[in-house]
Every structure is written in structure tokens, then in C-alpha cells.
Design a protein around this motif. Structure first.
Motif, PDB file in Angstrom:
ATOM      1  N   GLY A 195       0.678  -1.356   0.081  1.00 53.77           N
ATOM      2  CA  GLY A 195       0.079   0.204  -0.085  1.00 53.77           C
ATOM      3  C   GLY A 195       0.675   1.235   0.007  1.00 53.77           C
ATOM      4  N   LEU A 196       1.885   1.278  -0.731  1.00 52.53           N
ATOM      5  CA  LEU A 196       3.034   2.182  -0.763  1.00 52.53           C
ATOM      6  C   LEU A 196       2.168   3.704  -1.175  1.00 52.53           C
ATOM      7  CD1 LEU A 196       5.962   0.671  -2.808  1.00 52.53           C
ATOM      8  CD2 LEU A 196       5.709   1.290  -0.123  1.00 52.53           C
ATOM      9  N   ALA A 202       4.878  11.524 -11.188  1.00 53.20           N
ATOM     10  CA  ALA A 202       3.952  11.628 -10.181  1.00 53.20           C
ATOM     11  C   ALA A 202       2.947  10.651 -10.147  1.00 53.20           C
ATOM     12  CB  ALA A 202       3.075  12.924 -10.221  1.00 53.20           C
ATOM     13  N   GLU A 203       2.284  10.273 -11.518  1.00 54.05           N
ATOM     14  CA  GLU A 203       1.537   8.872 -11.795  1.00 54.05           C
ATOM     15  C   GLU A 203       2.164   7.856 -11.345  1.00 54.05           C
ATOM     16  OE1 GLU A 203       0.303   8.972 -15.788  1.00 54.05           O
ATOM     17  OE2 GLU A 203      -0.676  11.200 -15.869  1.00 54.05           O
ATOM     18  N   ILE A 204       3.370   7.543 -11.390  1.00 55.17           N
ATOM     19  CA  ILE A 204       3.966   6.507 -10.920  1.00 55.17           C
ATOM     20  C   ILE A 204       3.822   6.250  -9.452  1.00 55.17           C
ATOM     21  CG2 ILE A 204       6.148   5.070 -10.728  1.00 55.17           C
ATOM     22  CD1 ILE A 204       6.896   5.965 -13.351  1.00 55.17           C
ATOM     23  N   THR A 205       4.148   7.342  -8.617  1.00 51.51           N
ATOM     24  CA  THR A 205       4.049   7.285  -7.185  1.00 51.51           C
ATOM     25  C   THR A 205       2.775   7.160  -6.734  1.00 51.51           C
ATOM     26  OG1 THR A 205       3.997  10.044  -7.165  1.00 51.51           O
ATOM     27  CG2 THR A 205       6.213   8.816  -7.104  1.00 51.51           C
ATOM     28  N   GLN A 206       1.894   7.585  -7.496  1.00 51.91           N
ATOM     29  CA  GLN A 206       0.526   7.583  -7.139  1.00 51.91           C
ATOM     30  C   GLN A 206      -0.514   6.265  -7.423  1.00 51.91           C
ATOM     31  OE1 GLN A 206      -1.596  10.650  -9.450  1.00 51.91           O
ATOM     32  NE2 GLN A 206      -0.826  12.399  -8.554  1.00 51.91           N
ATOM     33  N   GLN A 207       0.228   5.695  -8.299  1.00 48.11           N
ATOM     34  CA  GLN A 207      -0.002   4.071  -8.385  1.00 48.11           C
ATOM     35  C   GLN A 207       0.495   2.954  -7.833  1.00 48.11           C
ATOM     36  OE1 GLN A 207      -0.331   3.396 -12.763  1.00 48.11           O
ATOM     37  NE2 GLN A 207      -1.119   1.393 -12.620  1.00 48.11           N
ATOM     38  N   TYR A 208       1.967   3.454  -8.058  1.00 45.88           N
ATOM     39  CA  TYR A 208       2.664   2.189  -7.320  1.00 45.88           C
ATOM     40  C   TYR A 208       3.700   2.711  -5.920  1.00 45.88           C
ATOM     41  CZ  TYR A 208       2.188   0.235 -11.914  1.00 45.88           C
ATOM     42  OH  TYR A 208       1.557  -0.385 -13.356  1.00 45.88           O
ATOM     43  N   LYS A 235       5.484   0.883 -19.053  1.00 44.47           N
ATOM     44  CA  LYS A 235       4.814  -0.056 -18.112  1.00 44.47           C
ATOM     45  C   LYS A 235       5.556  -1.308 -17.667  1.00 44.47           C
ATOM     46  CE  LYS A 235      -0.293  -1.823 -17.675  1.00 44.47           C
ATOM     47  NZ  LYS A 235      -1.445  -1.828 -18.661  1.00 44.47           N
ATOM     48  N   GLU A 236       5.861  -1.955 -18.886  1.00 45.68           N
ATOM     49  CA  GLU A 236       6.395  -3.315 -18.495  1.00 45.68           C
ATOM     50  C   GLU A 236       7.742  -3.312 -17.499  1.00 45.68           C
ATOM     51  OE1 GLU A 236       7.294  -5.671 -21.993  1.00 45.68           O
ATOM     52  OE2 GLU A 236       5.123  -5.712 -22.505  1.00 45.68           O
ATOM     53  N   ILE A 237       8.589  -2.082 -17.855  1.00 50.53           N
ATOM     54  CA  ILE A 237       9.681  -1.871 -17.307  1.00 50.53           C
ATOM     55  C   ILE A 237       9.483  -1.700 -15.503  1.00 50.53           C
ATOM     56  CG2 ILE A 237      11.925  -0.523 -16.810  1.00 50.53           C
ATOM     57  CD1 ILE A 237      11.660  -0.123 -20.067  1.00 50.53           C
ATOM     58  N   ILE A 238       8.341  -0.860 -15.226  1.00 53.64           N
ATOM     59  CA  ILE A 238       8.086  -0.534 -13.945  1.00 53.64           C
ATOM     60  C   ILE A 238       7.303  -1.740 -13.658  1.00 53.64           C
ATOM     61  CG2 ILE A 238       6.085   0.523 -12.560  1.00 53.64           C
ATOM     62  CD1 ILE A 238       8.358   2.410 -13.193  1.00 53.64           C
ATOM     63  N   SER A 294       8.426  -4.843 -13.998  1.00 49.53           N
ATOM     64  CA  SER A 294       9.529  -5.621 -13.560  1.00 49.53           C
ATOM     65  C   SER A 294      10.128  -5.202 -12.161  1.00 49.53           C
ATOM     66  CB  SER A 294      10.828  -5.668 -14.441  1.00 49.53           C
ATOM     67  OG  SER A 294      10.513  -5.980 -15.854  1.00 49.53           O
ATOM     68  N   ALA A 295       9.926  -3.690 -11.857  1.00 49.38           N
ATOM     69  CA  ALA A 295      10.478  -3.301 -10.592  1.00 49.38           C
ATOM     70  C   ALA A 295       9.340  -3.552  -9.463  1.00 49.38           C
ATOM     71  CB  ALA A 295      10.557  -1.729 -10.602  1.00 49.38           C
ATOM     72  N   VAL A 296       8.164  -3.632 -10.011  1.00 47.63           N
ATOM     73  CA  VAL A 296       7.011  -4.001  -9.113  1.00 47.63           C
ATOM     74  C   VAL A 296       7.289  -5.689  -8.616  1.00 47.63           C
ATOM     75  CG1 VAL A 296       4.622  -4.364  -8.737  1.00 47.63           C
ATOM     76  CG2 VAL A 296       5.489  -2.335  -9.760  1.00 47.63           C
ATOM     77  N   ASP A 297       7.451  -6.433  -9.701  1.00 50.41           N
ATOM     78  CA  ASP A 297       7.640  -7.939  -9.202  1.00 50.41           C
ATOM     79  C   ASP A 297       8.813  -7.948  -8.402  1.00 50.41           C
ATOM     80  OD1 ASP A 297       5.635  -8.517 -10.799  1.00 50.41           O
ATOM     81  OD2 ASP A 297       6.772  -9.076 -12.792  1.00 50.41           O
ATOM     82  N   ALA A 298       9.889  -7.180  -8.784  1.00 55.15           N
ATOM     83  CA  ALA A 298      10.982  -7.537  -7.588  1.00 55.15           C
ATOM     84  C   ALA A 298      10.901  -6.959  -6.363  1.00 55.15           C
ATOM     85  CB  ALA A 298      12.309  -6.696  -8.239  1.00 55.15           C
ATOM     86  N   TYR A 299      10.092  -5.872  -6.221  1.00 54.90           N
ATOM     87  CA  TYR A 299       9.688  -5.541  -4.896  1.00 54.90           C
ATOM     88  C   TYR A 299       8.976  -6.359  -4.187  1.00 54.90           C
ATOM     89  CZ  TYR A 299       7.393  -2.527  -1.360  1.00 54.90           C
ATOM     90  OH  TYR A 299       7.095  -2.336   0.008  1.00 54.90           O
ATOM     91  N   ARG A 300       8.023  -7.185  -4.814  1.00 54.92           N
ATOM     92  CA  ARG A 300       7.064  -8.185  -4.127  1.00 54.92           C
ATOM     93  C   ARG A 300       7.998  -9.225  -3.644  1.00 54.92           C
ATOM     94  NH1 ARG A 300       2.575  -7.930  -8.754  1.00 54.92           N
ATOM     95  NH2 ARG A 300       1.230  -6.281  -8.008  1.00 54.92           N
TER      96      ARG A 300
END
Length: 998
Positions: free
Chosen positions: A33-34, A679-685, A707-710, A712-718
Motif C-alpha cells: 500500500g505504498l 507523479a503518476e507512478i508514485t500515485q499508482q505504485y 509500463k513493462e519496465i515498471i 519488473s520493478a514491482v515484481d522485484a519489490y514483491r
């Protein structure tokens, strides 16, 4: 990672052993819930004044200072801003945790055209042109505009998790900063390095100001091209004889014929800027090139109009370009009368093609040798207007000296002056209205006059790359105008340029290629143009006498600096000149210069009032970090300013990064619709995802985002978060009393400590050399591959099922505590919010923070390379076993690895020996295992790509399933009181029962 649940196999008659297991417990949620959580962490840090506590905790340490390159305060932040600031934050935070006092002071560039341009638009929207607004009102509006955007950008930067002295940033428009900038300029006056010269500079008629190279971008532009005839008026008296001697002609008449024909000819030039013809003063030729004197025989037929040439015309052009000139001039046939070597053109002069127009252009036009002349395009002759081009200017002053007269044919609005007779008032560009930036009437007027004088050979159109202002997007022109310059001197002369080149050699560059890039730019650049004809900025606060020489009086200078310090730069414009000049000089004898300083001088001086002006910083900075374009911009202006005033660079090292592109490698553009908004990335992810993308990118090259590159960052974070969550849960209730000395630990734990020691060296070295991608990758791989997929997977059985006082369990929890503290601090510079959350979940504190920690010291005794090599062999074997069991599960021959007791055939004696004294079944997570050196059957499993010395025969485990640990063992059922669990679990259950009843 599967957790045993003894209740799954419980029958109505059997005992539920769940209360005897030690399952992980934590409030650290699986879902981050970042977007909602991060602002709460920002508030907590503000409430506890984390920045102040960081400074207090670092007192006495060695300082490490990254000096912030100031962004312009004129709009919302884009992805390039976000990447740059996060990269800087990675440097600062990692150095702080490496044991330095790493203070970060953010800054803003508040003067100059970007802001002035926006304020002009705001006035225009209210129906007021800039000329209708007083200078004081306009400057005040610029200050208000900049203050607004400093506040907005400050909030946006802080949202990314950037830590710094946000309450006390530096701005170039602060009064003390403006005074310091003036003082820095006066140092150049004192060193006799500032002078007023008349040179062609890139000029924006739309913006009415000179521009530096860093303010220029290149776009395709369609230009009108013309071929112009310059009638020969004179050749050197010796030309006929020289011609005959050159060709070794016996007949002297040939030389005379050449001389006569040449006097009747015209030199042909080609240009893409017809409007510069009134400023022409010479023609350059290539002394080593070969030319021809051609006579027109016939023109093309059926043109429908009368061409501008006729049979009998004699034209001199380069042999290599003759055909292209012939085609452009619509000439059907011509013949070469004479070959003309370039070195025979010395001494030739021509009439100006506009001679006689409005009583002007009566001077002769000399031919000058020029190394810049080529036969790649045009005619082989270069039209030379010294007021409209750098090479033209150099050729002119080289031939006639620095005092040679250069006409001012075009004013600040791009309109012809009276020094262009016959064209006064015609404009090069339209500077207002809907056609702003489009071609004006100057080209048309000049071409018509050339036709009227019979000296136009041809005209055409050409699309080529042309300089434009990066703000107005309008074309610029080269215009001769009085400007202020800082003298650099030539290479090897011992001047400012040489000082700067030596400083470059003394600076560390990351990547190393940056040194050659900035060196080439400094070697080849002209003197530094520092004046601008604008309103908003720091003035060139000097007085000049009637000769244009700057007044250098220490008392006058001190009064100027003090006035600016008290009242800001406005004091220079508002204060009568005599108050500055005092009793020693008369205002009647001196002119107050009101040009504005180039903003690159402003930002190049930030080291003087920020680094030297604050006790919590130091000079020089350890690091400057910006995009690679700043080799031409801030890196260079700071270098030249500091070398001119202090004799060295204001930095010890420079780090450059590439540009942020979209996921297809294209420049982001609103028109394309490929802009990725931070700003959209911080609001969404969440900002931590943005920071992971930054840390995992190769900043030495241009980088991509999409989108795909972000994703990958989300998957690594999880994956990372799940590992942290497991560690926190498994360490529930752990205390120092439970710790175990490494010498008393099982070999597996000592191996993990060894891996921690190795990784500690790699992480520290990675942060030291700014290898954030390497640090991130090594830490993530350690968390995913060595912890989750290996160590924790093996040790979960001991963690859940062993007695709390069991040596193996204590060792595992001790090692996990060491792992947690290091992994979380190592990654705190990257995932600033998540590592804070994890740290406080493990180490609850009302005023604690992971960011107040340093990277834990790792005992060197933990490192055991012999043990590491041994466990590398152990893991080779384990990978093959794991591969075999995955096949069995896929084929549904077993449900879980604990249903197996594989036979492992190991032909390599060293691999087999590595398992001496170890419980292979424990490492394989099976209920049993047999290791043998006997030859493996043909159908045994071998893992492709791994050692073929290991082969596995899957065998089902024999015995009954323990309902507490799920192992299948023959001993289950042998104990009458605990018929459904194994002996290890019986001991643990009886211990748990005893603890409850105690």
C-alpha cells in the motif's frame, strides 16, 4: 514458502499440534500500500526532524558533499528530474550509512530566460507587452513566479523520498547569492579576464538576447539558398606570370589570356542565409583546392523565363562542384577555359554584388585563404560575413586584426540597420504574432536586389539541421553585437583554458569517457560569452569608461556587493551611479552596464555561496552529478568559474547519467503521447518503485521507462517484501539471550555468515563506486536465491518444529537476525519507505529510524572462502536433486518433496566428500536421502547445464507421515503415547507441554 499446518491431517480423535509449532508472526503486511503509506512516513520523518538528527548523529565524521546542480524553478517535475534527484539521494544516503557526514543541500536556478519567458506569457495573457511593464515590476513578477515553483517542486522532490535541507535550500535569487555572484564576476575584472568585444554570437530575435551553445537545440529547417556572382575587380600583378610558370607554359601569351579572362569573370559563392549578403566583406577559398574558370556556352531551353546567366558569362568555381553549380544555374553547356590552382587566388579582390545600391557597398571584397573551405557542398568559395558567423569572424580578424571593422547590419530585433543600405527595417524573422519565428522579408528583399544588379546565378531550397532556441523553439541568427566575454586564452598559453584542462585531468569521471568529452569541449570552445540583454537576473555590475574599459576599484566593488547583499540585484538598477562611484569617480565619466549575466555564470558560481557559504558543507565538493548534457553546461561553467577565481575545479569527481527515454528508446514528447509522469507512478505504485527503477538502471547510458519496465520493478519489490516479511515473522520474540556464537553453529549457518561477509564487501564497494545497479542486483539475488529459495526453505522445518532451545534453531534465528539488519540497511538508500517500515517492525521505537543507522560492521572472521567453495559443491548437487523432485511433482508421482527419499549417485569424489557430516535429507528437504558413488542407472535424472557427475533416482520415502512436521519416517508410530509423530517432534511437544504447565 509453504508453512506446515499440523491441523490439516488431524482427525477428530488426533491431537492438533498447531499450538506446539513456532509459526512466523508479524504485523508487517504482505501488501505494501505504498501510495497511501509513504506520505505517512514522510510526516513521521518531518515530525521527528529526521534531517536534524542525521546531522547530529554525523558530527565529527569525515564530510562527503554532493553539490546539487540547480534545476530551473519553472514547472512541474518530469521523469528526468525524478531520476536525477533519486540518483543523488542514493549517493548521499549510502555515503551517510558508510560512515560519512553526507549533508545534502538542494538548490534552484531562479534567473534567466526560462522564467522570464513564462512571465512574459503571463503579462501577454493580461494584454500587456513586456515593453509596457517597468523593469522593477517585471523583475518582481519573475521573483514571485520563481518562488511559487520552488515551493511546488520542493514538495514534489520530497515525495520521492529525497532527504536534505529542504527548509534551507540555496537559490540563485537569494540576496546573499546574488551578491556572491556579483563578487565572483568582479574577481574576473580584477584578473583582467572580462572584456567587451564585438563578435558574432547566436542571437534570438524573438527573445532579443544572446544565447549560449547550451541553450541551443537543432531542428530541421527549410532555408532559401542562393548562388551569387561577385565580379572580379583585381588580380595580383604577378598572377599572369605565376600562372604561366605554374603550368610551365612556353608561350607568355597564355598567361596574359588567363589574366584577361579572369578579370572578366565572377567568383561564385553559395549560401543558405541570403540576408547575410549585406554583411559580406570577404570570400574564403581553399589554397590547396583546384578551381576552374568556366565560360557559359548555352543555357537550358524552354525554361519559360529568362535565366539569370547568359552565354559568355565567365564563372570561377571548384572543379569538384562544377556540375552541381552548372545544374543549379540552368546552364546547358559551358567550357573550362583555365585550370586555377587555389594558391594562385591570393591577392584577388571582387566588387560587392550589391555595389551601388543606395550609395553603399562601394568597398572591395578580398579573397582570403581559409582552412575551413571544402569541396563537399556549394561552389568551393565561402561567402564571409564576419558579423554573422564564427568562422567568418576568425577569417576576417586573422587577415586584418582584432581592430578590423565589423558592420552591425542587424539589430536586436533581427531588423536591418542603416549599416545595410537599401534594406533598413527589413526583418530576418517575424518576432511577434501568429507567424512568430517564421522567415521575414529580408531574404526576399536581398534576392530581389541581387537580381536587379545582375549578380544572382541561382536560387533554391534546402532542408537542413539549424540552431533554434530551446525555449522559444524559433530559429536563431548569428549577429555581431557588443557583448561581455571571459577570456580563456589558447591551448598552451597558460591562461584560463589551460588551468581548466589541468583541472579536468585531476578530476575523477564516472563513466571515465566523460573526461575526454568535456576536455574536447573546453579545448575547442570560444571565449565565454557571459552577457545577456534581458531583465531578470544578476546584472554585470560594473562601470566602463568612454573606451569601454571596466572600472576596477576595490572600494567601488565593495559598495556594489554590499548593496546587492542588502537589497538584492535590484539595487544595481535602483541606486544612482554616483553612490557606487563615491568621491573618487564621476558618473559623467562612467557608464553603468545593465546587461544581465548568463545564467550559466549564476549556476557556475553556486559553489562559492553554497559550498563556501555554509559551515555544514565544504569546498571543493566531493561530487557533481548531472546528466551528460552538463559537460557542455553546468560542469563546464562551474569548472571555468572556479578555475578563473580559485585555480582548480570546485569538485573532485563528476558522475554523469544518460537521458530518460520511453520503453521504445524514443525521446518523451507530449505530441507523441509517450510521456511517463513520475507523479503518476508514485500515485499508482509508490515512490519506492520509482527508486528501484532508478537503482536498477544502467545510468551510464540512456535509460528507458514504460509500463513493462515498471512492472519488473514491482515484481522485484514483491519478492523482496515477502522475504523481509518472512524474516520479521520468523524472528518474532528473538532476543540477545537466544544468540549463538558462530563457532557453535551448524555449518549451514556459518556458510550464510560467510555469504554475508562477502556481500558486505561487495555492497560497500558498489556504493563507493556508485554501482547502484550492482548493489541492488546482488542484494535482490541474495534475498531471492540464497535466502528464500535456499536457506530459509531448508531452515523452516527447524524454525517451526524444533524446541526453542535447540542449537540448530537458535543458530538459524541468530543468523536471520544478522541477515535482516544488513539486508535492510544495505537497501535503505534504495527503498527508503519500505526499509523504514521493516526496520521498525523488527526494532519498534517511537523515535528510531533505519536511516539513522550505519551499515553494520561485519566480522572478518565470518568470511571463510574454503567453506564457501565447499558449499558451492553442496549446492551443485542440491540443484540436481531439486530438479528431479520437480519432475516427480509435475508428473504427480509425489505431492511434496517430503514424500521422497532419493538416491543420489555422485561420481565426483570432491562433490561426495562435501556432504560428509551433513544431513543430506535436511538439505534436500526430503524425508530421507542416500548418497553413493556407485554408477547411476541410465534412466537416472540429470540436470541439463549442471555437472553430469550427479544423477538422481527418485524413491518414495518409507514409513508413516509425522502429523506435526510431515516427514515420512519409519519411527512414526513406535512411541505409544505419541503414535502419530516422530521422535524429534515428541521431544518438542513434551518440552512445549512442560513449559505450559510450568
Amino acid at each position: 514458502m509453504t508453512m506446515p499446518d499440523a491441523s490439516k491431517d488431524a482427525t477428530s480423535e488426533g491431537r492438533d499440534y498447531k499450538d506446539t509449532l513456532f509459526l512466523p508472526e508479524t504485523q508487517f503486511p504482505m501488501r505494501a500500500g505504498l501510495p497511501k503509506a509513504e506520505p505517512q512516513w514522510l510526516k513521521r520523518w518531518a515530525d521527528m526532524d529526521l534531517y536534524k538528527r542525521l546531522r547530529e548523529s554525523a558530527k565529527g565524521r569525515t564530510k562527503y558533499i554532493l553539490h546539487d546542480g540547480p534545476p530551473y524553478a519553472n514547472g512541474h517535475l518530469h521523469m528526468g528530474h525524478a531520476f536525477n534527484k533519486v540518483l543523488k539521494d542514493l549517493v548521499v544516503r549510502s555515503r551517510q550509512m558508510l560512515g560519512y557526514d553526507a549533508n545534502y543541500v538542494p538548490g534552484w536556478d531562479c534567473h534567466g530566460l526560462p522564467i522570464e519567458w513564462q512571465v512574459e506569457k503571463e503579462f501577454a495573457e493580461k494584454g500587456r507587452a513586456k515593453r509596457d511593464v517597468s523593469k522593477n515590476e517585471f523583475r518582481s513578477a519573475c521573483r514571485v513566479y520563481a518562488e511559487k515553483w520552488v515551493d511546488i517542486q520542493r514538495g514534489e522532490f520530497k515525495r520521492y523520498g529525497i532527504e536534505g535541507d529542504w527548509d534551507h535550500p540555496y537559490t540563485t535569487m537569494a540576496f546573499d547569492a546574488e551578491a556572491a555572484i556579483v563578487n565572483e564576476l568582479l574577481k574576473f575584472v580584477d584578473k583582467d579576464l572580462l572584456y567587451r568585444g564585438s563578435k558574432p554570437v547566436m542571437w534570438s530575435p524573438v527573445e532579443q538576447t544572446a544565447l549560449a551553445e547550451a541553450e541551443i537545440e537543432y531542428h530541421d529547417h527549410q532555408s532559401t539558398t542562393i548562388w551569387v556572382k561577385f565580379p572580379v575587380s583585381r588580380i595580383a600583378p604577378s598572377s599572369a606570370k605565376a600562372y604561366a610558370e605554374f603550368w610551365k607554359l612556353d608561350d607568355p601569351k597564355s598567361g596574359a589570356q588567363f589574366e584577361q579572362a579572369f578579370k572578366q569573370s565572377s567568383i561564385v559563392i553559395w549560401t543558405t542565409t541570403p540576408w547575410t549578403i549585406p554583411g559580406n566583406r570577404a570570400i574564403c577559398y581553399g589554397p590547396k583546392m583546384s578551381y576552374g574558370l568556366y565560360e557559359v556556352v548555352s543555357m537550358k531551353d524552354d525554361l519559360g523565363f529568362e535565366p539569370w546567366s547568359k552565354p559568355g558569362d565567365k564563372l570561377v568555381v571548384s572543379h569538384a562542384l562544377a556540375e552541381s553549380v552548372k545544374e543549379a544555374g540552368l546552364i546547358k553547356e559551358w567550357k573550362c577555359l583555365f585550370e586555377v590552382p587555389g594558391d594562385l587566388l591570393e591577392g584577388v579582390t571582387c566588387d560587392h554584388p550589391l555595389k551601388g545600391l543606395a550609395g553603399g557597398y562601394e568597398f572591395t571584397v578580398p579573397l582570403l585563404a581559409g582552412d575551413h573551405v571544402t569541396d563537399e557542398a556549394g561552389t568551393g568559395f565561402v561567402h564571409t560575413a564576419p558579423g554573422h558567423g564564427q568562422e567568418d569572424y576568425i577569417a576576417w580578424v586573422t587577415a586584418f586584426g582584432m581592430e578590423a571593422e565589423i558592420p552591425h547590419t542587424v539589430d536586436e530585433y533581427g531588423a536591418y540597420t542603416e549599416e545595410a543600405p537599401g534594406f533598413e527595417g527589413a526583418r530576418v524573422l517575424v518576432i511577434e504574432g501568429k507567424k512568430k519565428g517564421k522567415e521575414g522579408d529580408a531574404n526576399k528583399r536581398v534576392i530581389e536586389a541581387l537580381i536587379e544588379h545582375g549578380n544572382l546565378l541561382a536560387r533554391g531550397r534546402l532542408v537542413h539541421s539549424y540552431p533554434h532556441s530551446w525555449r522559444s523553439k524559433a530559429p536563431v541568427i548569428f549577429r555581431n553585437t557588443p557583448q561581455w566575454f571571459i577570456r580563456l586564452g589558447g591551448v598552451g598559453e597558460g591562461g584560463l583554458r589551460d588551468t581548466a584542462l589541468n583541472a579536468i585531468d585531476d578530476t575523477q569521471f564516472t563513466p571515465a569517457s566523460g573526461r575526454n568529452r568535456i576536455r574536447a569541449m573546453v579545448e575547442g570552445r570560444p571565449d565565454w560569452l557571459v552577457s545577456r540583454q534581458r531583465a531578470w537576473g544578476v546584472p554585470i555590475a560594473i562601470f566602463v569608461n568612454a573606451k569601454g574599459e571596466p572600472l576596477n576599484d576595490a572600494k567601488v566593488n565593495a559598495r556594489i556587493v554590499e548593496a546587492v547583499k542588502r537589497h538584492g540585484a535590484d539595487a544595481w538598477f535602483d541606486t544612482p551611479a554616483q553612490e557606487f562611484l563615491g568621491d573618487d569617480h564621476s558618473a559623467n565619466e562612467y557608464e553603468k552596464v545593465e546587461d544581465i549575466l548568463d545564467v550559466w555564470f549564476d549556476s557556475g558560481s553556486t559553489h562559492a555561496f553554497c559550498l563556501e557559504g555554509r559551515d555544514d558543507l565544504k569546498w571543493p565538493a566531493d561530487l557533481y552529478l548531472e546528466g551528460s548534457d552538463q559537460h557542455r553546461g553546468w560542469f563546464q561553467s562551474s569548472l571555468l568559474e572556479s578555475c578563473g577565481t580559485r585555480g582548480r575545479a570546485p569538485y573532485d569527481s563528476v558522475l554523469t547519467h544518460g537521458f530518460v527515454l520511453d520503453d521504445q528508446g524514443r525521446k518523451m514528447s507530449k505530441s507523441i503521447g509517450n510521456v511517463v509522469d513520475p507523479a503518476e507512478i508514485t500515485q499508482q505504485y509508490g515512490a519506492d518503485i520509482l527508486r528501484i527503477w532508478t537503482a536498477s538502471s544502467d545510468y551510464s547510458d540512456d535509460l528507458r521507462i514504460g509500463k513493462e519496465i515498471i512492472g519488473s520493478a514491482v515484481d522485484a519489490y514483491r519478492k523482496l517484501r515477502n522475504t523481509l516479511r518472512y524474516l520479521i515473522g520468523a524472528l518474532d520474540g528473538f532476543s540477545d539471550a537466544e544468540r549463538l556464537d558462530p563457532k557453535d553453529m551448524p555449518e549451514l549457518e556459518r556458510y550464510i555468515l560467510h555469504r554475508l561477509a562477502v556481500l558486505d564487501d561487495e555492497v560497500r564497494a558498489g556504493y563507493e563506486k556508485f554501482d547502484f545497479k550492482g548493489v541492488w542486483r546482488k542484494c535482490l539475488d541474495f534475498a531471492s536465491l540464497e535466502l528464500s529459495a535456499f536457506y530459509l526453505d531448508i531452515r523452516k522445518d527447524s524454525l517451526y518444529c524444533d524446541r526453542p532451545d535447540d542449537v540448530g534453531r537458535r543458530a538459524a534465528r541468530t543468523v536471520m537476525a544478522e541477515v535482516f539488519d544488513r539486508l535492510v540497511t544495505w537497501l535503505a538508500p534504495v527503498c527508503v519507505f519500505t526499509m523504514e517500515e521493516a526496520w521498525l517492525a523488527r526494532h519498534p521505537s517511537d523515535d528510531g529510524s533505519v536511516h539513522l543507522q550505519q551499515f553494520p560492521e561485519t566480522p572478518k572472521a565470518w568470511r571463510d572462502d574454503v567453506l564457501g567453495a565447499k558449499w558451492k559443491k553442496i549446492r551443485e548437487v542440491r540443484r540436481v536433486v531439486t530438479g528431479a523432485l520437480e519432475v516427480e511433482r509435475r508428473e504427480k508421482r509425489i505431492g511434496a518433496s517430503l514424500e521422497a527419499a532419493p538416491v543420489v549417485h555422485i561420481a565426483d569424489a570432491d562433490l561426495l566428500k562435501a556432504y560428509d557430516g551433513l544431513d543430506a535429507a535436511e538439505l534436500f528437504i526430503t524425508s530421507g536421502a542416500t548418497l553413493t558413488n556407485k554408477p547411476a542407472p541410465e534412466n537416472a535424472f540429470r540436470l541439463e547445464g549442471e555437472t553430469q557427475a550427479v544423477a538422481v533416482v527418485p524413491v518414495e520415502a518409507e514409513g508413516e507421515k509425522c502429523r506435526r512436521c510431515w516427514r515420512i519416517l519409519p519411527e512414526v508410530g513406535a512411541h505409544e503415547a505419541h503414535a502419530d509423530i516422530c521422535e524429534r517432534c515428541i521431544d518438542a511437544v513434551e518440552d512445549a507441554d512442560a513449559r505450559k504447565s510450568a
